[in-house]
Design a protein around this motif. Structure first.
Motif, PDB file in Angstrom:
ATOM      1  N   VAL A   1       0.737  -1.158   0.021  1.00 48.46           N
ATOM      2  CA  VAL A   1      -0.090  -0.017   0.099  1.00 48.46           C
ATOM      3  C   VAL A   1       0.860   1.262   0.033  1.00 48.46           C
ATOM      4  N   ASP A   2       1.997   1.115   0.721  1.00 45.18           N
ATOM      5  CA  ASP A   2       2.904   2.407   0.638  1.00 45.18           C
ATOM      6  C   ASP A   2       3.287   3.023  -0.789  1.00 45.18           C
ATOM      7  N   ASP A   3       3.773   1.909  -1.461  1.00 38.16           N
ATOM      8  CA  ASP A   3       3.954   2.319  -2.841  1.00 38.16           C
ATOM      9  C   ASP A   3       2.964   2.967  -3.475  1.00 38.16           C
ATOM     10  N   SER A   4       1.514   2.582  -3.512  1.00 40.39           N
ATOM     11  CA  SER A   4       0.434   3.039  -3.887  1.00 40.39           C
ATOM     12  C   SER A   4       0.359   4.515  -3.611  1.00 40.39           C
ATOM     13  N   VAL A   5       0.223   4.733  -2.094  1.00 44.62           N
ATOM     14  CA  VAL A   5      -0.054   5.836  -1.574  1.00 44.62           C
ATOM     15  C   VAL A   5       1.326   7.187  -2.087  1.00 44.62           C
ATOM     16  N   LYS A   6       2.442   6.617  -2.240  1.00 43.44           N
ATOM     17  CA  LYS A   6       3.372   7.298  -2.540  1.00 43.44           C
ATOM     18  C   LYS A   6       3.121   8.018  -4.030  1.00 43.44           C
ATOM     19  N   ASP A   7       2.729   6.987  -4.861  1.00 45.22           N
ATOM     20  CA  ASP A   7       2.187   7.601  -6.078  1.00 45.22           C
ATOM     21  C   ASP A   7       1.023   8.301  -6.227  1.00 45.22           C
ATOM     22  N   VAL A   8       0.092   8.260  -5.488  1.00 41.42           N
ATOM     23  CA  VAL A   8      -1.135   9.132  -5.228  1.00 41.42           C
ATOM     24  C   VAL A   8      -0.657  10.378  -4.685  1.00 41.42           C
ATOM     25  N   GLU A   9       0.143  10.464  -3.754  1.00 40.27           N
ATOM     26  CA  GLU A   9       0.495  11.793  -2.970  1.00 40.27           C
ATOM     27  C   GLU A   9       1.676  12.490  -4.077  1.00 40.27           C
ATOM     28  N   ALA A  10       2.307  11.765  -4.903  1.00 41.83           N
ATOM     29  CA  ALA A  10       3.270  12.398  -6.069  1.00 41.83           C
ATOM     30  C   ALA A  10       2.329  13.154  -6.993  1.00 41.83           C
ATOM     31  N   TRP A  11       0.922  12.467  -7.300  1.00 43.61           N
ATOM     32  CA  TRP A  11       0.048  13.011  -8.373  1.00 43.61           C
ATOM     33  C   TRP A  11      -0.591  14.151  -7.839  1.00 43.61           C
ATOM     34  N   PHE A  12      -0.772  14.301  -6.304  1.00 42.26           N
ATOM     35  CA  PHE A  12      -1.133  15.575  -5.804  1.00 42.26           C
ATOM     36  C   PHE A  12      -0.168  16.607  -5.649  1.00 42.26           C
ATOM     37  N   GLU A  13       0.778  16.490  -5.307  1.00 44.11           N
ATOM     38  CA  GLU A  13       1.970  17.215  -5.260  1.00 44.11           C
ATOM     39  C   GLU A  13       2.138  18.021  -6.791  1.00 44.11           C
ATOM     40  N   ARG A  14       2.007  17.482  -7.839  1.00 50.52           N
ATOM     41  CA  ARG A  14       2.033  18.133  -8.952  1.00 50.52           C
ATOM     42  C   ARG A  14       1.031  19.250  -9.210  1.00 50.52           C
ATOM     43  N   LEU A  15       0.047  19.334  -8.683  1.00 50.74           N
ATOM     44  CA  LEU A  15      -0.964  20.370  -8.873  1.00 50.74           C
ATOM     45  C   LEU A  15      -0.641  21.492  -8.361  1.00 50.74           C
ATOM     46  N   PRO A  16      -1.407  22.581  -9.110  1.00 46.86           N
ATOM     47  CA  PRO A  16      -1.416  23.932  -8.253  1.00 46.86           C
ATOM     48  C   PRO A  16      -2.024  23.913  -7.122  1.00 46.86           C
TER      49      PRO A  16
END
Length: 123
Positions: free
Chosen positions: A5-20
């Motif tokens: 799950v940690d890898d999935s959450v990291k991917d999700v978190e990275a997606w949010f980080e790229r947003l304005p």
């Protein structure tokens, strides 16, 4: 293969980080509300967007230059509850909204509960 799950959450978190910031804040608030309503759902990136999953994809979030969206994965769902959506813009399986103008909580709750019911009924 370790599918943590940690890898999935990291991917999700990275997606949010790229947003304005305005888009990120709005979608993070919606994400938190969905987590409250469906605490047993997991999250992963699917088709390039954060997706909540029960046994199958349940809901997804997206951001674009034209605004934000909550994707229900089921076009028939929104058509069947059009009256309950009030003035919320939607088409197909997608609710559309803008930063600073979030989806009304009652709409989010109804849509999420309806999707969970569909999923648990195997639809």
């Amino acid at each position: 293969m370790d599918d943590t799950v940690d890898d999935s959450v990291k991917d999700v978190e990275a997606w949010f980080e790229r947003l304005p910031a305005d888009q990120r804040d709005e979608l993070l608030a919606l994400r938190a509300r969905i987590r409250e309503l469906v605490p047993d759902a997991t999250e992963r990136i699917s088709y390039g967007v954060p997706t909540f999953v029960l046994s199958r994809p349940l809901l997804a979030l997206n951001a674009s230059r034209s605004g934000l969206s909550l994707i229900t994965m089921r076009p028939d769902l929104l058509a069947g509850m059009a009256d309950a959506l009030g003035g919320v813009r939607w088409s197909g399986s997608t609710l559309r909204f803008q930063p600073g103008a979030p989806l009304p909580d009652d709409v989010v709750r109804r849509v999420v509960e309806a999707r969970v019911a569909q999923e648990r009924a195997g639809q």
